[in-house]
Scaffold this active site. Structure first.
Site, mmCIF file in Angstrom:
data_model
loop_
_atom_site.group_PDB
_atom_site.id
_atom_site.type_symbol
_atom_site.label_atom_id
_atom_site.label_comp_id
_atom_site.label_asym_id
_atom_site.label_seq_id
_atom_site.Cartn_x
_atom_site.Cartn_y
_atom_site.Cartn_z
ATOM 1 N N CYS A 187 -3.344 -7.988 7.053
ATOM 2 C CA CYS A 187 -3.437 -6.575 6.751
ATOM 3 C C CYS A 187 -3.400 -6.477 8.432
ATOM 4 O O CYS A 187 -4.191 -6.714 9.154
ATOM 5 C CB CYS A 187 -4.476 -5.893 6.230
ATOM 6 S SG CYS A 187 -3.665 -3.898 6.339
ATOM 7 N N SER A 208 8.766 -7.955 -0.308
ATOM 8 C CA SER A 208 8.186 -7.920 -0.632
ATOM 9 C C SER A 208 8.559 -6.221 0.070
ATOM 10 O O SER A 208 9.530 -4.826 -0.763
ATOM 11 C CB SER A 208 7.109 -7.559 1.048
ATOM 12 O OG SER A 208 6.418 -8.454 0.739
ATOM 13 N N GLY A 236 8.069 -12.887 3.308
ATOM 14 C CA GLY A 236 8.518 -12.823 5.297
ATOM 15 C C GLY A 236 10.429 -12.911 5.060
ATOM 16 O O GLY A 236 10.551 -13.682 4.859
ATOM 17 N N SER A 241 0.708 -1.208 0.559
ATOM 18 C CA SER A 241 0.312 0.898 0.292
ATOM 19 C C SER A 241 0.973 0.842 -0.042
ATOM 20 O O SER A 241 1.827 1.329 0.388
ATOM 21 C CB SER A 241 -0.995 -0.090 0.820
ATOM 22 O OG SER A 241 -1.274 0.839 1.848
HETATM 23 C C1 FMN Z 1 4.579 -0.347 3.172
HETATM 24 C C2 FMN Z 1 4.254 -1.529 3.184
HETATM 25 C C3 FMN Z 1 2.857 -2.029 2.338
HETATM 26 C C4 FMN Z 1 2.032 -2.667 2.616
HETATM 27 N N1 FMN Z 1 0.799 -3.011 2.129
HETATM 28 C C5 FMN Z 1 0.175 -4.018 1.771
HETATM 29 C C6 FMN Z 1 -1.419 -4.376 1.171
HETATM 30 O O1 FMN Z 1 -1.287 -3.364 0.417
HETATM 31 N N2 FMN Z 1 -1.431 -5.875 1.059
HETATM 32 C C7 FMN Z 1 -1.061 -6.466 1.691
HETATM 33 O O2 FMN Z 1 -1.477 -8.292 1.341
HETATM 34 N N3 FMN Z 1 0.667 -6.942 2.245
HETATM 35 C C8 FMN Z 1 1.539 -5.510 2.247
HETATM 36 N N4 FMN Z 1 1.363 -5.112 3.179
HETATM 37 C C9 FMN Z 1 3.161 -7.006 3.341
HETATM 38 C C10 FMN Z 1 3.881 -6.753 2.503
HETATM 39 O O3 FMN Z 1 2.759 -7.332 1.531
HETATM 40 C C11 FMN Z 1 4.505 -8.436 3.129
HETATM 41 O O4 FMN Z 1 3.151 -9.065 3.278
HETATM 42 C C12 FMN Z 1 4.987 -7.985 4.112
HETATM 43 O O5 FMN Z 1 6.261 -6.882 4.148
HETATM 44 C C13 FMN Z 1 6.608 -9.049 4.538
HETATM 45 O O6 FMN Z 1 7.553 -9.076 3.628
HETATM 46 P P1 FMN Z 1 8.588 -8.924 4.063
HETATM 47 O O7 FMN Z 1 9.231 -9.131 5.558
HETATM 48 O O8 FMN Z 1 9.361 -9.453 2.512
HETATM 49 O O9 FMN Z 1 8.190 -7.319 4.136
HETATM 50 C C14 FMN Z 1 2.332 -3.895 3.112
HETATM 51 C C15 FMN Z 1 3.394 -3.795 4.340
HETATM 52 C C16 FMN Z 1 4.117 -2.626 4.222
HETATM 53 C C17 FMN Z 1 5.622 -2.608 4.565
#
Ligand code: FMN
Length: 352
Positions: free
Chosen positions: A115, A239, A216, A33
């Protein structure tokens, strides 16, 4: 040193099948987002042309009342494969929104059940659905009945350490008709803290017949390979590792297909990408794009001498010219002086 085992290479060679929809890459760009708008996705796709991308999450209740397509739901007709992600707790609103998403060109519909943000969970959406599996199931059934494209779910391992229900929840989504599941290995209570618990992703993988995507802490090629080896997942979703670094999905994809590590982009290449990002945001969103660009620009400006100063200046840009001038000046300096890392600039950060 990271290596690709022949077993992993062979396992990941066939296309990823989401129902009848085939995707030519096992590395996905997550929905983020405020980040994964059409402009950001275009940059990621430069390096990862066959990867699945996701829009920012879209509120189905908002769509129901406004009936007009918000900008975050826009798809470039040339960008494929693409999924529109929806959130809400009302099966009928989600079905209605899914029909609009398919009309916009979505190849799949993803439902956000992960979320952690209060504003979303207190209205029954996002990760609060982990505590309402019957509602989550009704949502999947309702959306599956409304659209012909595959429906997928993105979720977490549970609400809290005391309520980890990933295996049962995932099976229930599969039985309701979900064609793929993405699992972020944290609980809602963890937010984004602590390590992602990939062991739960492995347990869920064993229980499902639909593809499972691991999410993750995939911040590097090495992490992606380790996660795929440890979990047996069918793919990985990058992500936070892509913030200011739209190269990551392509780097992982290239490695999984060839066993070769692409050379990391230099600071000059990263700044050139930042400038493209800024210009594209301006062209697509005007002044709002400049305001949104500030955070992106600070994420790009990392890892070279004086990067902190540049970050401070980019964080407050008012217009395109200011941003472009700052970036061009930094590129010129880097080209003249070569570059030193920020760690050299701040010796106290160097591990001894
Ligand atoms: C700024 C931000 C916005 C996110 N927006 C969404 C979103 O719109 N939909 C969603 O399913 N997850 C959203 N997430 C979660 C990520 O898609 C992901 O599941 C999470 O960051 C874990 O992965 P990572 O540890 O590699 O960052 C968001 C995470 C962050 C940090």
């Amino acid at each position: 040193m990271v290596t690709l085992s022949p077993g992993l290479k062979a396992r990941l060679a066939p296309p990823l099948k989401i129902g009848s929809f085939e995707v030519g890459s096992r590395v996905l760009q997550s929905p983020l987002s405020g980040v994964t708008d059409l402009v950001f996705r275009r940059l990621v796709r430069r390096y990862a042309p066959s990867s699945m991308m996701y829009t920012e999450m879209v509120n189905a209740t908002g769509l129901h009342y406004v009936k007009a397509l918000p900008k975050i739901m826009e798809i470039d007709p040339n960008e494929r494969p693409i999924s529109i992600q929806l959130f809400d707790c009302r099966p009928d609103f989600l079905a209605e929104a899914a029909v609009m998403a398919v009309a916009e060109g979505a190849d799949t519909i993803d439902i956000n059940m992960g979320c952690p943000v209060n504003k979303i969970t207190k209205n029954g959406g996002g990760s609060s659905l982990l505590r309402q599996p019957e509602v989550a199931e009704a949502i999947v059934r309702s959306v599956v009945a409304a659209v012909a494209v595959p429906v997928t779910v993105k979720t977490r391992i549970g609400w809290s350490d005391k309520e980890i229900n990933a295996v049962e929840f995932a099976q229930r989504m599969q039985d309701a008709g979900a064609q793929m599941l993405t699992l972020h290995g944290r609980t809602r209570a963890q937010g984004y803290n602590g390590a992602a618990r990939w062991e739960w992703i492995g347990r869920v993988k064993e229980a499902l017949s639909i593809p499972l995507i691991a999410n993750g802490d995939i911040f590097s090629v090495a992490a992606a390979v380790r996660c795929l080896e440890e979990t047996g997942a069918d793919g990985v979703m990058c992500s936070r590792g892509t913030l200011g670094y739209p190269f990551l999905v392509g780097e992982v994809d290239h490695f999984l297909k060839t066993g070769e590590l692409l050379p990391a982009p230099t600071p000059v290449e990263r700044l050139a990408c930042a400038r493209d990002h800024l210009e594209m945001l301006w062209a697509y969103k005007g002044e709002k794009g400049i305001r949104q660009a500030r955070k992106h620009m600070t994420w790009y400006a990392k890892g070279f001498l004086n990067a902190a100063d540049l970050r401070g200046q980019l964080a407050v840009i008012e217009n395109l010219e200011q941003g472009v001038t700052l970036i061009d000046r930094a590129i010129e300096q880097l080209n003249q002086q070569g570059w030193q890392s920020e760690a050299e600039e701040m010796p106290q950060l160097v591990e001894v």
